[in-house]
Design an enzyme around this catalytic site. Sequence first.
Site, PDB file in Angstrom:
ATOM      1  N   HIS A 132       0.827  -1.202   0.000  1.00  0.00           N
ATOM      2  CA  HIS A 132       0.000   0.000   0.000  1.00  0.00           C
ATOM      3  C   HIS A 132       0.866   1.259   0.000  1.00  0.00           C
ATOM      4  O   HIS A 132       0.558   2.251  -0.663  1.00  0.00           O
ATOM      5  CB  HIS A 132      -0.931   0.002   1.216  1.00  0.00           C
ATOM      6  CG  HIS A 132      -1.873   1.160   1.239  1.00  0.00           C
ATOM      7  ND1 HIS A 132      -1.585   2.330   1.905  1.00  0.00           N
ATOM      8  CD2 HIS A 132      -3.082   1.345   0.648  1.00  0.00           C
ATOM      9  CE1 HIS A 132      -2.584   3.184   1.743  1.00  0.00           C
ATOM     10  NE2 HIS A 132      -3.499   2.607   0.986  1.00  0.00           N
ATOM     11  N   GLY A 158     -12.487  -8.651   1.287  1.00  0.00           N
ATOM     12  CA  GLY A 158     -12.360  -7.199   1.417  1.00  0.00           C
ATOM     13  C   GLY A 158     -10.953  -6.758   1.759  1.00  0.00           C
ATOM     14  O   GLY A 158     -10.729  -5.624   2.191  1.00  0.00           O
ATOM     15  N   SER A 159      -9.996  -7.634   1.539  1.00  0.00           N
ATOM     16  CA  SER A 159      -8.613  -7.376   1.916  1.00  0.00           C
ATOM     17  C   SER A 159      -7.945  -6.392   0.955  1.00  0.00           C
ATOM     18  O   SER A 159      -7.933  -6.602  -0.260  1.00  0.00           O
ATOM     19  CB  SER A 159      -7.835  -8.693   1.913  1.00  0.00           C
ATOM     20  OG  SER A 159      -6.457  -8.485   1.884  1.00  0.00           O
ATOM     21  N   GLU A 167      -7.959  -2.401  -8.355  1.00  0.00           N
ATOM     22  CA  GLU A 167      -8.286  -1.589  -7.174  1.00  0.00           C
ATOM     23  C   GLU A 167      -7.388  -0.356  -7.108  1.00  0.00           C
ATOM     24  O   GLU A 167      -7.839   0.760  -6.845  1.00  0.00           O
ATOM     25  CB  GLU A 167      -8.139  -2.440  -5.902  1.00  0.00           C
ATOM     26  CG  GLU A 167      -8.455  -1.714  -4.605  1.00  0.00           C
ATOM     27  CD  GLU A 167      -7.226  -1.152  -3.907  1.00  0.00           C
ATOM     28  OE1 GLU A 167      -7.405  -0.415  -2.918  1.00  0.00           O
ATOM     29  OE2 GLU A 167      -6.097  -1.430  -4.346  1.00  0.00           O
ATOM     30  N   GLY A 172      -6.049   5.897  -8.770  1.00  0.00           N
ATOM     31  CA  GLY A 172      -5.041   6.686  -9.472  1.00  0.00           C
ATOM     32  C   GLY A 172      -3.639   6.341  -9.018  1.00  0.00           C
ATOM     33  O   GLY A 172      -2.701   7.099  -9.217  1.00  0.00           O
ATOM     34  N   LYS A 173      -3.462   5.146  -8.422  1.00  0.00           N
ATOM     35  CA  LYS A 173      -2.139   4.700  -7.983  1.00  0.00           C
ATOM     36  C   LYS A 173      -1.400   3.975  -9.101  1.00  0.00           C
ATOM     37  O   LYS A 173      -0.177   3.859  -9.075  1.00  0.00           O
ATOM     38  CB  LYS A 173      -2.274   3.774  -6.764  1.00  0.00           C
ATOM     39  CG  LYS A 173      -2.906   4.448  -5.552  1.00  0.00           C
ATOM     40  CD  LYS A 173      -3.191   3.454  -4.440  1.00  0.00           C
ATOM     41  CE  LYS A 173      -3.888   4.124  -3.276  1.00  0.00           C
ATOM     42  NZ  LYS A 173      -4.251   3.161  -2.199  1.00  0.00           N
TER      43      LYS A 173
END
Length: 205
Positions: A132, A158-159, A167, A172-173
């Site tokens: 992340h 939901g991890s 995802e 926008g990553k």
Amino acid sequence: MSGKELRKKGINRIGNILVPNSRYCDFEDFFMPLLNKIYKERKSISPSELIHLLGKEINNQDSIYYWAYKNNIPVFSPAIIDGSMGDMIYFFKYQKPDFEINIAEDMKKLNDMTIDAKKTGLIILGSGLIKHHILNANMMRNGADYVVYINNSQEFDGSDAGAKVEEAVSWGKVLPEKNYIKVFGDATILFPLIVAKTFKKDDKQ
């Protein structure tokens, strides 16, 4: 293996690795003098600066951090206080309460690196906080250009750790040009195979 029996023998289990308490004592003998040395020069240090110094002090060519130090390659660790090193910093702060590990400084450094980069490519082994963290840094530049995930995590519960690249695209990553893939599997097996294939010169090797 029985955690209870390992505990009696003074052996700690990290996944499938067994580490006796004596190893942590050895590390403390190495690390605490370094903290004192740092403190005499400065009261605050970022994780990447600390890892740079560790690479220098280790002075061992078998260490990836030694080579990162030799080649001035920054190593970021937003979770550096989670574990043995964090425990020692905790006790050190009782002696030197004004000592700080400045994680915010590394956040700025990493984000600035991604913003200034013409392109970014990510190979993310495993998942969780580290996954992340690097993806979030790329959000500052509207997305990474190339991304490869290698992990076993699933998204059905939901991890965030198990999320597919789509995802990250939604945030926008990662740029939406489809230059990305998630490979489901054990990174400790798959990544060495990928590296070997990448640097293989011909079929005879």
